[in-house]
Motif scaffolding. Structure first.
Motif, PDB file in Angstrom:
ATOM      1  N   PHE A  34      22.969  15.684 -23.464  1.00 28.53           N
ATOM      2  CA  PHE A  34      22.990  14.221 -23.453  1.00 28.53           C
ATOM      3  C   PHE A  34      22.105  13.666 -22.351  1.00 28.53           C
ATOM      4  O   PHE A  34      21.431  12.662 -22.532  1.00 28.53           O
ATOM      5  N   GLY A  35      22.121  14.295 -21.192  1.00 25.66           N
ATOM      6  CA  GLY A  35      21.279  13.833 -20.100  1.00 25.66           C
ATOM      7  C   GLY A  35      19.808  13.893 -20.447  1.00 25.66           C
ATOM      8  O   GLY A  35      19.032  12.994 -20.146  1.00 25.66           O
TER       9      GLY A  35
ATOM     10  N   ASP B  25      39.103  28.576 -22.253  1.00 26.75           N
ATOM     11  CA  ASP B  25      38.381  28.138 -21.051  1.00 26.75           C
ATOM     12  C   ASP B  25      36.880  28.357 -21.132  1.00 26.75           C
ATOM     13  O   ASP B  25      36.103  27.483 -20.759  1.00 26.75           O
ATOM     14  N   ASP B  26      36.443  29.528 -21.597  1.00 27.30           N
ATOM     15  CA  ASP B  26      35.005  29.804 -21.624  1.00 27.30           C
ATOM     16  C   ASP B  26      34.266  28.882 -22.583  1.00 27.30           C
ATOM     17  O   ASP B  26      33.183  28.390 -22.281  1.00 27.30           O
ATOM     18  N   VAL B  27      34.869  28.597 -23.720  1.00 26.68           N
ATOM     19  CA  VAL B  27      34.253  27.668 -24.678  1.00 26.68           C
ATOM     20  C   VAL B  27      34.240  26.264 -24.100  1.00 26.68           C
ATOM     21  O   VAL B  27      33.248  25.544 -24.197  1.00 26.68           O
ATOM     22  N   ARG B  28      35.321  25.883 -23.476  1.00 29.07           N
ATOM     23  CA  ARG B  28      35.430  24.553 -22.868  1.00 29.07           C
ATOM     24  C   ARG B  28      34.350  24.335 -21.810  1.00 29.07           C
ATOM     25  O   ARG B  28      33.691  23.302 -21.782  1.00 29.07           O
ATOM     26  N   GLN B  29      34.162  25.320 -20.940  1.00 28.24           N
ATOM     27  CA  GLN B  29      33.172  25.204 -19.877  1.00 28.24           C
ATOM     28  C   GLN B  29      31.750  25.196 -20.431  1.00 28.24           C
ATOM     29  O   GLN B  29      30.918  24.388 -20.013  1.00 28.24           O
TER      30      GLN B  29
ATOM     31  N   LEU C  96      26.804  22.349 -21.783  1.00 27.09           N
ATOM     32  CA  LEU C  96      25.782  22.075 -22.797  1.00 27.09           C
ATOM     33  C   LEU C  96      25.723  20.592 -23.134  1.00 27.09           C
ATOM     34  O   LEU C  96      24.653  20.020 -23.296  1.00 27.09           O
ATOM     35  N   MET C  97      26.886  19.975 -23.236  1.00 28.03           N
ATOM     36  CA  MET C  97      26.933  18.567 -23.593  1.00 28.03           C
ATOM     37  C   MET C  97      26.292  17.706 -22.500  1.00 28.03           C
ATOM     38  O   MET C  97      25.510  16.796 -22.793  1.00 28.03           O
TER      39      MET C  97
ATOM     40  N   PHE D 157      22.515  20.932 -29.047  1.00 29.44           N
ATOM     41  CA  PHE D 157      23.196  19.787 -29.649  1.00 29.44           C
ATOM     42  C   PHE D 157      23.943  20.221 -30.911  1.00 29.44           C
ATOM     43  O   PHE D 157      25.070  19.792 -31.158  1.00 29.44           O
ATOM     44  N   GLY D 158      23.333  21.105 -31.701  1.00 30.09           N
ATOM     45  CA  GLY D 158      24.002  21.637 -32.886  1.00 30.09           C
ATOM     46  C   GLY D 158      25.254  22.416 -32.526  1.00 30.09           C
ATOM     47  O   GLY D 158      26.285  22.293 -33.195  1.00 30.09           O
ATOM     48  N   LEU D 159      25.197  23.220 -31.462  1.00 33.23           N
ATOM     49  CA  LEU D 159      26.384  23.950 -31.008  1.00 33.23           C
ATOM     50  C   LEU D 159      27.480  22.993 -30.564  1.00 33.23           C
ATOM     51  O   LEU D 159      28.650  23.190 -30.882  1.00 33.23           O
TER      52      LEU D 159
END
Length: 131
Positions: free
Chosen positions: A93-94, A79-83, A88-89, A111-113
């Motif tokens: 992207f925005g 969950d923590d990685v998903r959130q 970040l994405m 972006f690298g992460l």
């Protein structure tokens, strides 16, 4: 950017089917100052435009990799990685659609992460897949 910079950037792509492969390294940005096309200098102030002009369709796919891997990340990561990934994405992207993330240290790292998490998720089997 939308009316002058980006259309001129896409004008740097080769004609015909070769535009699928892009114009190659050095075809946009500062390297243009040292070649035969200095009069066509374009800052490539968007990471998406930069990658598409240099690498064509593969560049667009690389830029979209984190977005394309979203479902896989949701299925394979905690969950923590998903959130963190989703947040970040969205920010990356925005911001990166209209501004060059190459010059911004935080967004380049973000972006690298996102790319790293996406690659990790793509390599990890989901529930129900054979290992």
């Amino acid at each position: 950017r939308f009316t002058q910079m980006w259309p001129r950037a896409f004008g740097l792509l080769p004609d015909g089917w070769l535009m699928v492969l892009g114009a190659g390294i050095g075809s946009i940005g500062t390297p243009q100052e040292y070649g035969s096309s200095a009069h066509l200098l374009n800052a490539a102030d968007s990471l998406a435009v930069y990658l598409i002009v240099i690498f064509g369709v593969p560049g667009a796919l690389y830029y979209l990799l984190p977005a394309l891997a979203q479902n896989r990340v949701v299925a394979t990561q905690p969950d923590d990685v998903r959130q963190a990934y989703t947040g970040l994405m969205l920010v990356t992207f925005g911001y990166g659609m209209s501004i060059s993330m190459l010059e911004e240290g935080f967004f380049a790292v973000a972006f690298g992460l996102c790319c790293g998490i996406a690659a990790s998720a793509m390599a990890r089997p989901t529930a129900g897949e054979d290992t």
